[in-house]
Design a protein around this motif. Structure first.
Motif, short mmCIF file in Angstrom:
data_model
loop_
_atom_site.label_atom_id
_atom_site.label_comp_id
_atom_site.label_asym_id
_atom_site.label_seq_id
_atom_site.Cartn_x
_atom_site.Cartn_y
_atom_site.Cartn_z
N PRO A 31 58.41 24.17 -14.39
CA PRO A 31 57.84 23.08 -15.18
C PRO A 31 57.68 23.49 -16.64
O PRO A 31 57.77 24.68 -16.98
N GLU A 32 57.42 22.52 -17.50
CA GLU A 32 57.01 22.86 -18.85
C GLU A 32 55.70 23.65 -18.74
O GLU A 32 54.80 23.24 -18.02
N PRO A 33 55.59 24.80 -19.40
CA PRO A 33 54.40 25.64 -19.22
C PRO A 33 53.10 24.89 -19.45
O PRO A 33 52.98 24.09 -20.39
N THR A 34 52.12 25.14 -18.58
CA THR A 34 50.81 24.48 -18.69
C THR A 34 49.75 25.44 -19.25
O THR A 34 48.57 25.11 -19.23
N SER A 70 46.47 24.15 -20.97
CA SER A 70 46.68 22.80 -21.50
C SER A 70 46.02 21.79 -20.57
O SER A 70 45.60 22.12 -19.46
N ARG A 72 47.43 19.58 -18.92
CA ARG A 72 48.25 19.40 -17.72
C ARG A 72 47.93 20.42 -16.64
O ARG A 72 48.32 20.25 -15.49
N ASP A 122 53.22 26.43 -12.14
CA ASP A 122 53.02 27.74 -12.76
C ASP A 122 51.57 28.15 -12.59
O ASP A 122 50.78 27.46 -11.94
N GLN A 125 48.78 25.56 -13.45
CA GLN A 125 48.57 24.51 -12.46
C GLN A 125 47.94 25.04 -11.19
O GLN A 125 47.23 24.32 -10.49
N ASP A 145 53.82 34.66 -12.35
CA ASP A 145 54.84 33.64 -12.53
C ASP A 145 56.22 34.28 -12.47
O ASP A 145 56.45 35.38 -13.02
N TYR A 149 59.26 30.99 -15.61
CA TYR A 149 58.13 30.11 -15.33
C TYR A 149 56.95 30.51 -16.21
O TYR A 149 56.69 31.70 -16.41
N ARG A 155 65.22 34.15 -16.92
CA ARG A 155 65.64 32.95 -16.22
C ARG A 155 65.41 33.13 -14.73
O ARG A 155 65.52 34.24 -14.20
#
Length: 308
Positions: A31-34, A70, A72, A122, A125, A145, A149, A155
């Motif tokens: 995911p987009e990092p939180t 964040s 999120r 991540d 979350q 992570d 991530y 990657r």
């Protein structure tokens, strides 16, 4: 695990690329990092405590990091729980930076869970879940992570998964002085892949496989009976080498990784304890059933004591 069309799957497996590419196509959805890990500045000589600001982990000192979540991340707790967290970076044997989180839920606890989380999440979350799980079980949680991530570099790939958990295992043992007989390896979904690989090489207190897969090919093609050289995530070939007690947890209505995967792995484990088959549960809601916590508590308080 994300879905592919029949034509894409046929292309993948009829003309197979390397296993790492199969793994990336089938499994990884970072995911987009939180969250972010920010270097903790060294306080000036004679300075007092740092002023309160954004949510952060405690234990901040020169050379350490603070945790910035964040919105999120959806953290359900307060500063007290954040103060029980320590975050830092370590490096894997493949040269990637691996973000780690240690959640001190129960000081002096007998066990620490080394938790390998599922896909599309991540550490940010998962942080609320870790606080709740550790508090209810009376144990500490250590997690990390995967490459690509959160704050981890590189990657996602199968080889990186194995190097990432190795780095986490070594950090847990050396940084915190926790012995293998106090570590419970816990893998959920794709997290069962590095968990099984590590558990097949090192003995520990116990292993928990939550919604596990037997192999990538068997997820994509349920009728697959053998493990091919290009198959990704071959848990089914490694699980028989685990010498620690293994608890398998699986929902009977899992729509992502069929229940038959958990059953097959359970039957291959030399020291399997009583499994938990959660009637009616799917892939992402097993932990919402009361049996989930009850079975984990029994593992720590009864099963492991009986093994000693």
């Amino acid at each position: 695990m994300n879905g592919l069309s029949v034509s894409e799957l046929c292309c993948l497996f009829c003309c197979p690329p390397c296993p790492g590419r199969i793994a990336a196509k089938l499994a990884f959805l970072p995911p987009e990092p939180t969250y972010a890990l920010l270097p903790e500045p060294e306080p000036a000589p004679g300075a007092g405590a740092a002023p309160s600001g954004s949510l952060r982990a405690s234990g901040a000192a020169p050379g350490r990091w603070k945790l910035q979540l964040s919105e999120r991340a959806d953290f359900q707790y307060g500063q007290r729980e954040l103060d029980a967290m320590e975050v830092f970076l370590t490096k894997s044997s493949r040269g990637n930076r691996v973000a780690c989180m240690y959640v001190r839920c129960a000081p002096g606890a007998r066990y620490t869970l080394l938790f390998s989380h599922g896909n599309a999440v991540d550490l940010g979350q998962m942080s609320s879940f870790y606080v709740g799980l550790g508090s209810r079980l009376g144990c500490n949680i250590f997690s990390y992570d995967y490459s690509g991530y959160g704050a981890s570099s590189g990657r996602p790939s199968e080889k990186n998964l194995y190097a990432d958990i190795d780095a986490a295992w070594q950090a847990l043992r050396t940084r915190y002085g926790i012995s293998p007989d106090s570590v419970v390896l816990y893998g959920q979904s794709i997290g069962t892949v590095p968990t099984v690989d590590l558990a097949a090489r090192y003995e520990c207190a116990a292993v928990v496989l939550h919604s596990p897969l037997t192999s990538g090919m068997r997820v994509a093609f349920p009728d697959t009976k053998k493990t091919y050289c290009f198959d990704a995530f071959p848990n089914i070939e490694k699980v028989s080498r685990i010498s620690s007690p293994v608890l398998v947890i699986h929902g009977t209505e899992d729509e992502v990784i069929d229940f038959s995967h958990g059953l097959a792995l359970y039957e291959r484990c030399p020291k399997a304890v009583e499994p938990l088959w959660v009637e009616g549960a799917g892939h992402n809601d097993v932990e919402l059933y009361s049996q989930y916590l009850e079975r984990l508590r029994r593992l720590l308080s009864h099963d492991l004591q009986a093994q000693r």
